[in-house]
Design a protein around this motif. Structure first.
Motif, PDB file in Angstrom:
ATOM      1  N   GLU A   1      -8.741  15.399   4.337  1.00  0.00           N
ATOM      2  CA  GLU A   1      -8.432  14.656   3.117  1.00  0.00           C
ATOM      3  C   GLU A   1      -8.574  13.160   3.393  1.00  0.00           C
ATOM      4  O   GLU A   1      -8.068  12.652   4.389  1.00  0.00           O
ATOM      5  CB  GLU A   1      -6.997  14.956   2.638  1.00  0.00           C
ATOM      6  N   TRP A   2      -9.187  12.493   2.425  1.00  0.00           N
ATOM      7  CA  TRP A   2      -9.463  11.058   2.584  1.00  0.00           C
ATOM      8  C   TRP A   2      -9.371  10.428   1.202  1.00  0.00           C
ATOM      9  O   TRP A   2     -10.172  10.725   0.312  1.00  0.00           O
ATOM     10  CB  TRP A   2     -10.850  10.880   3.196  1.00  0.00           C
ATOM     11  N   GLY A   3      -8.367   9.561   1.039  1.00  0.00           N
ATOM     12  CA  GLY A   3      -8.148   8.922  -0.256  1.00  0.00           C
ATOM     13  C   GLY A   3      -8.372   7.422  -0.182  1.00  0.00           C
ATOM     14  O   GLY A   3      -8.172   6.797   0.872  1.00  0.00           O
ATOM     15  N   GLN A   4      -8.752   6.836  -1.316  1.00  0.00           N
ATOM     16  CA  GLN A   4      -9.053   5.406  -1.371  1.00  0.00           C
ATOM     17  C   GLN A   4      -8.499   4.800  -2.655  1.00  0.00           C
ATOM     18  O   GLN A   4      -8.495   5.434  -3.707  1.00  0.00           O
ATOM     19  CB  GLN A   4     -10.577   5.184  -1.303  1.00  0.00           C
ATOM     20  N   PHE A   5      -8.044   3.539  -2.545  1.00  0.00           N
ATOM     21  CA  PHE A   5      -7.542   2.776  -3.694  1.00  0.00           C
ATOM     22  C   PHE A   5      -8.275   1.436  -3.695  1.00  0.00           C
ATOM     23  O   PHE A   5      -8.056   0.588  -2.839  1.00  0.00           O
ATOM     24  CB  PHE A   5      -6.028   2.596  -3.577  1.00  0.00           C
TER      25      PHE A   5
ATOM     26  N   ALA B   1       0.833  -1.205   0.000  1.00  0.00           N
ATOM     27  CA  ALA B   1       0.000   0.000   0.000  1.00  0.00           C
ATOM     28  C   ALA B   1       0.867   1.256   0.000  1.00  0.00           C
ATOM     29  O   ALA B   1       0.602   2.209  -0.755  1.00  0.00           O
ATOM     30  CB  ALA B   1      -0.923   0.002   1.214  1.00  0.00           C
ATOM     31  N   GLN B   2       1.898   1.278   0.813  1.00  0.00           N
ATOM     32  CA  GLN B   2       2.776   2.451   0.872  1.00  0.00           C
ATOM     33  C   GLN B   2       3.514   2.677  -0.441  1.00  0.00           C
ATOM     34  O   GLN B   2       3.814   3.816  -0.806  1.00  0.00           O
ATOM     35  CB  GLN B   2       3.768   2.310   2.033  1.00  0.00           C
ATOM     36  N   SER B   3       3.746   1.591  -1.176  1.00  0.00           N
ATOM     37  CA  SER B   3       4.477   1.728  -2.436  1.00  0.00           C
ATOM     38  C   SER B   3       3.651   2.418  -3.525  1.00  0.00           C
ATOM     39  O   SER B   3       4.215   2.896  -4.516  1.00  0.00           O
ATOM     40  CB  SER B   3       4.916   0.345  -2.943  1.00  0.00           C
ATOM     41  N   VAL B   4       2.354   2.455  -3.354  1.00  0.00           N
ATOM     42  CA  VAL B   4       1.499   3.085  -4.383  1.00  0.00           C
ATOM     43  C   VAL B   4       0.817   4.341  -3.846  1.00  0.00           C
ATOM     44  O   VAL B   4      -0.075   4.890  -4.507  1.00  0.00           O
ATOM     45  CB  VAL B   4       0.426   2.096  -4.884  1.00  0.00           C
ATOM     46  N   MET B   5       1.223   4.812  -2.645  1.00  0.00           N
ATOM     47  CA  MET B   5       0.576   5.979  -2.070  1.00  0.00           C
ATOM     48  C   MET B   5       1.040   7.284  -2.697  1.00  0.00           C
ATOM     49  O   MET B   5       0.395   8.316  -2.518  1.00  0.00           O
ATOM     50  CB  MET B   5       0.832   6.041  -0.550  1.00  0.00           C
ATOM     51  N   ASP B   6       2.124   7.259  -3.437  1.00  0.00           N
ATOM     52  CA  ASP B   6       2.617   8.465  -4.087  1.00  0.00           C
ATOM     53  C   ASP B   6       1.508   9.068  -4.946  1.00  0.00           C
ATOM     54  O   ASP B   6       0.918   8.389  -5.793  1.00  0.00           O
ATOM     55  CB  ASP B   6       3.830   8.126  -4.952  1.00  0.00           C
ATOM     56  N   LYS B   7       1.231  10.356  -4.753  1.00  0.00           N
ATOM     57  CA  LYS B   7       0.139  11.003  -5.484  1.00  0.00           C
ATOM     58  C   LYS B   7       0.358  11.000  -6.986  1.00  0.00           C
ATOM     59  O   LYS B   7      -0.602  11.099  -7.761  1.00  0.00           O
ATOM     60  CB  LYS B   7      -0.041  12.435  -4.986  1.00  0.00           C
ATOM     61  N   THR B   8       1.590  10.878  -7.399  1.00  0.00           N
ATOM     62  CA  THR B   8       1.858  10.899  -8.841  1.00  0.00           C
ATOM     63  C   THR B   8       1.332   9.643  -9.536  1.00  0.00           C
ATOM     64  O   THR B   8       1.124   9.647 -10.749  1.00  0.00           O
ATOM     65  CB  THR B   8       3.371  11.028  -9.096  1.00  0.00           C
ATOM     66  N   THR B   9       1.097   8.568  -8.764  1.00  0.00           N
ATOM     67  CA  THR B   9       0.577   7.342  -9.387  1.00  0.00           C
ATOM     68  C   THR B   9      -0.905   7.476  -9.733  1.00  0.00           C
ATOM     69  O   THR B   9      -1.404   6.793 -10.631  1.00  0.00           O
ATOM     70  CB  THR B   9       0.741   6.136  -8.445  1.00  0.00           C
ATOM     71  N   GLY B  10      -1.596   8.316  -9.005  1.00  0.00           N
ATOM     72  CA  GLY B  10      -3.020   8.513  -9.269  1.00  0.00           C
ATOM     73  C   GLY B  10      -3.897   7.355  -8.850  1.00  0.00           C
ATOM     74  O   GLY B  10      -5.069   7.298  -9.233  1.00  0.00           O
ATOM     75  N   LEU B  11      -3.359   6.410  -8.078  1.00  0.00           N
ATOM     76  CA  LEU B  11      -4.146   5.244  -7.685  1.00  0.00           C
ATOM     77  C   LEU B  11      -5.104   5.571  -6.547  1.00  0.00           C
ATOM     78  O   LEU B  11      -6.222   5.056  -6.503  1.00  0.00           O
ATOM     79  CB  LEU B  11      -3.209   4.097  -7.300  1.00  0.00           C
ATOM     80  N   PHE B  12      -4.679   6.400  -5.607  1.00  0.00           N
ATOM     81  CA  PHE B  12      -5.567   6.826  -4.529  1.00  0.00           C
ATOM     82  C   PHE B  12      -6.377   8.025  -5.007  1.00  0.00           C
ATOM     83  O   PHE B  12      -5.821   9.028  -5.453  1.00  0.00           O
ATOM     84  CB  PHE B  12      -4.759   7.202  -3.278  1.00  0.00           C
TER      85      PHE B  12
ATOM     86  N   VAL C   1      -6.659   5.887   3.156  1.00  0.00           N
ATOM     87  CA  VAL C   1      -5.694   6.734   3.846  1.00  0.00           C
ATOM     88  C   VAL C   1      -6.379   8.039   4.223  1.00  0.00           C
ATOM     89  O   VAL C   1      -7.075   8.644   3.419  1.00  0.00           O
ATOM     90  CB  VAL C   1      -4.446   7.014   2.977  1.00  0.00           C
ATOM     91  N   MET C   2      -6.201   8.434   5.492  1.00  0.00           N
ATOM     92  CA  MET C   2      -6.858   9.636   5.997  1.00  0.00           C
ATOM     93  C   MET C   2      -5.803  10.538   6.635  1.00  0.00           C
ATOM     94  O   MET C   2      -5.031  10.107   7.498  1.00  0.00           O
ATOM     95  CB  MET C   2      -7.929   9.244   7.018  1.00  0.00           C
ATOM     96  N   GLN C   3      -5.794  11.778   6.172  1.00  0.00           N
ATOM     97  CA  GLN C   3      -4.797  12.733   6.640  1.00  0.00           C
ATOM     98  C   GLN C   3      -5.260  13.417   7.930  1.00  0.00           C
ATOM     99  O   GLN C   3      -6.454  13.416   8.252  1.00  0.00           O
ATOM    100  CB  GLN C   3      -4.535  13.789   5.557  1.00  0.00           C
ATOM    101  N   PRO C   4      -4.353  14.002   8.691  1.00  0.00           N
ATOM    102  CA  PRO C   4      -4.709  14.692   9.933  1.00  0.00           C
ATOM    103  C   PRO C   4      -5.724  15.809   9.676  1.00  0.00           C
ATOM    104  O   PRO C   4      -5.731  16.440   8.618  1.00  0.00           O
ATOM    105  CB  PRO C   4      -3.367  15.267  10.412  1.00  0.00           C
ATOM    106  N   GLY C   5      -6.577  16.018  10.677  1.00  0.00           N
ATOM    107  CA  GLY C   5      -7.569  17.082  10.570  1.00  0.00           C
ATOM    108  C   GLY C   5      -8.813  16.686   9.792  1.00  0.00           C
ATOM    109  O   GLY C   5      -9.563  17.560   9.336  1.00  0.00           O
TER     110      GLY C   5
END
Length: 702
Positions: A568-572, A545-556, A613-617
């Motif tokens: 912010e809340w992202g999903q893959f 999961a961490q290997s594809v979390m880079d925003k440049t991949t566009g998977l999340f 993945v959920m960011q702080p706040g």
């Protein structure tokens, strides 16, 4: 009529002399010649009858080219109860089964069940029967006519999209939909109607791009009875002028909360007149139309189709005959489970509406039926075109405009729907149906405060089509987001109305009788092997999961259900509706490999498997999932030490790395992420353990 007990014995027993009394009152013995000197008049009469009947039933024997068992013949004769005087006089028209004026071999075939009766005879008998009306018959009150009422669907009737695109320019993709918020014990067609996402998605679910289609007519929420007459729309049982009650297209059914409605309003509904479907000429052939209609209402749809086809040939300019043919074809389509036949009916409805001299009521009834059946086949744009034509013809009909607004919502055109409901409310400001739908549109635009009065007033109106779990759900959700605790009053009312299992459990796609509790243990679920596999391999899953979390991949991708108050809340997504989501597993092959042997997860058509993945706040509003048919597993992958928590009902818990939390997301839940770093979990939905294998195979996807 001859006594039934004596029919067989008269051919076997010798006539016993009996004492008779002459007209002078003197007894005398009936005499018989001792040495063949003659027969009494009684014997002559008896043998004449026997010979006559043997002649009749000899025709029956010819059917098999052999002698028929005489006892069976006698029983048949008893069954039909021949009139002796008719036999002696040669008048056998009463037993003329094929309508040719006499009794012969062909009649015997029909009577013995070896040949079908001609439709002309059936039609004639139906005419004779319909001519004798029961004096005290009262039409059964019709069902409520909601915005887009879909007729009852028989088991196994699944659209197969066999249309010819060239011949149906307004009917695009086959968007067959499941309109029930409960178990439908049959296979349902899958659908991904992206354009109808805004109206079809259930708020409060964590799913991305779900298409949870809910019914609009709350009165039809239970599975229809098999014997229900799905075509009982605007069809006269008796003389149209003599029956004041409206049928299903025009009289809304008085709902369970009828006592809450003003008495003058209920009285006004009851006074509406029965629609007039016959033009001046058709009143002269009403007996023939009623005879064909009688066949259809008795379930003899094949004979009804042939009867109406005959009438259409005789009276090609009769809209009512054409409408009757369409209804019969519609009924036959359901009996045959044939979309081709249903498409034929849709075409015939159109023909009927376009004939000259069609009454306004018939045009309205015909085009409404056509729109309903187009929607049933998932041809939403075709239905929209039909409803637009209806509104053009009947611009003052508010109910038709309401239907048109729903048709726009079904194809995702909220802007056009909003315009339609604004027009309705401008002329009918108290129309409850328009209010709840307008409030729904405002809420979908995130105009939370503005939506509340429309949703609340619409529900309080008690108007047909407003008593729907969706609107209780939206009103409560809007109030919660505004910090108004009266939300739970509306949830309670929705529960009392039967839309929610409880105030906490507010899913709308449910299977009755499943165990309901907010939090589950692995042992409770019975899926111990899956839980152990996830927990033993959590580091492998985390690393991928961490290997594809880079925003440049566009998977999340960002959560799209408008469930976040902030953050912010992202999903893959890896699996959705029981299918792999594109090429997603190529990026995390080990994770997908671990799941392949667990059908309760990858085969869960009412769930998903995804990274979250959920960011702080970040704060996620209280919400519920769409169905009670699944449980949701959360595997902790990266969990900050403090600040992350999840509440389900009134029980709040926290995630742990390498551990699985299991809850039923059909119960209200809420999430807070107030830590200093991101939170990463792996979500795996599984079938509710009490669902049968058949249910897992046949439940519609969500």
């Amino acid at each position: 009529m001859a006594p039934r007990k004596n029919f067989r014995n008269q051919a076997k027993k010798e006539v016993k002399p009996a004492a008779v009394v002459n007209k002078n009152g003197v007894k005398a013995e009936a005499t018989v010649a001792a040495s063949g000197g003659g027969f009494s008049s009684t014997k002559i009469f008896t043998w004449f009858m026997v010979l006559a009947l043997l002649g009749v039933w000899s025709s029956v024997a010819v059917v098999w080219f052999d002698l028929v068992d005489y006892d069976n013949v006698i029983e048949r004769a008893k069954e039909f109860r021949f009139n002796f005087s008719e036999v002696l006089q040669g008048k056998l028209s009463a037993y003329d089964a094929d309508g040719d004026g006499d009794f012969d071999v062909e009649d015997a075939k029909v009577l013995l069940g070896l040949k079908e009766r001609p439709v002309s005879v059936l039609l004639r008998e139906a005419k004779e029967e319909s001519a004798v009306k029961e004096p005290d018959a009262v039409p059964t009150p019709p069902d409520d006519d909601a915005a887009v009422p879909l007729p009852p669907i028989s088991d196994g009737f699944i659209p197969d999209d066999s249309r010819d695109e060239a011949t149906h320019p307004y009917e695009d993709e086959n968007n067959a939909i499941d309109m029930k918020g409960e178990l439908v014990e049959k296979a349902q067609p899958q659908q991904t109607v992206e354009e109808s996402k805004q109206y079809n998605d259930q708020p409060g679910s964590l799913e991305t791009k779900e298409t949870v289609q809910l019914r609009y007519n709350a009165e039809a929420e239970s599975v229809p009875e098999p014997e229900a007459d799905v075509e009982s729309v605007l069809e006269p049982e008796a003389d149209e002028e003599s029956v004041p009650e409206l049928e299903a297209e025009f009289v809304p059914e008085l709902k369970e909360n009828a006592e809450e409605q003003p008495k003058d309003k209920l009285k006004e509904k009851a006074k509406k007149k029965k629609p007039k479907l016959l033009n001046k000429f058709e009143k002269t052939i009403k007996t023939e139309i009623d005879a064909a209609e009688k066949l259809r209402k008795k379930g003899k749809v094949e004979e009804a189709v042939r009867a109406f086809e005959t009438l259409v040939l005789q009276y090609p300019q009769s809209p009512r005959c054409r409408y009757g043919k369409a209804l019969a074809e519609d009924g036959l389509a359901e009996k045959m489970l044939s979309n081709d036949m249903l498409q034929k009916a849709i075409g015939t409805y159109k023909e009927a509406s376009e004939l000259p001299n069609a009454t306004p009521d018939l045009i309205k009834a015909t085009l409404k039926k056509r729109a309903e059946r187009q929607q049933f086949l998932g041809r939403m744009r075709g239905a929209l075109a039909t409803l637009e034509k209806l509104v053009q013809i009947f611009p003052e009909d508010v109910a038709l405009k309401n239907d048109l607004g729903v048709a726009h919502l079904l194809i995702g055109d909220n802007k056009s729907a909003k315009r339609v409901y604004e027009e309705v409310l401008a002329t009918a400001p108290s129309d409850g149906f328009a209010k709840v739908h307008y409030g729904f549109i405002l809420k979908s635009e995130n105009k939370i405060a503005e939506s509340i009065p429309f949703l609340r007033d619409g529900l309080e109106s008690g108007d047909p089509g407003t008593d729907d779990g969706r609107f209780y759900f939206h009103l409560g959700d809007a109030l919660q987001r505004m910090g108004d605790d009266s939300a739970y009053k509306w949830y309670e009312r929705g529960h009392q109305r039967g839309h929610f299992a409880s105030v906490w459990q507010r899913s709308l796609y449910n299977v009755d009788g499943l165990k309901a509790q907010p939090w589950w243990t692995p042992k409770d679920t019975g899926y111990m092997d899956l839980v152990k596999t996830l927990e033993r391999n959590w580091r492998i899953i985390r690393d991928e999961a961490q290997s594809v979390m880079d925003k440049t991949t566009g998977l999340f991708v960002p959560e799209e259900e408008n469930l976040r108050e902030k953050g912010e809340w992202g999903q893959f997504t890896l699996w959705q509706q029981g299918k792999k989501a594109g090429e997603s597993c190529r990026s995390v092959p080990k994770t997908c490999g671990l799941l392949e042997r667990f059908p309760e997860a990858i085969g869960c058509k009412r769930g998903q498997i995804k990274f979250s993945v959920m960011q702080p706040g970040t704060h996620v509003w209280p919400h519920t999932g769409p169905t009670n048919c699944r449980l949701r597993m959360h595997l902790g992958l990266v969990i900050p030490k403090t600040g992350c928590k999840i509440r389900c009902t009134n029980d709040t818990r926290a995630w742990e790395e390498g551990k699985v939390l299991i809850f039923d997301d059909s119960f209200e839940h809420e999430v807070w992420q107030d830590a200093d770093s991101y939170r990463l979990i792996f979500i795996v939905d599984v079938w509710h353990p009490e669902l049968t294998q058949y249910q897992r195979q046949t439940l519609s996807p969500i």
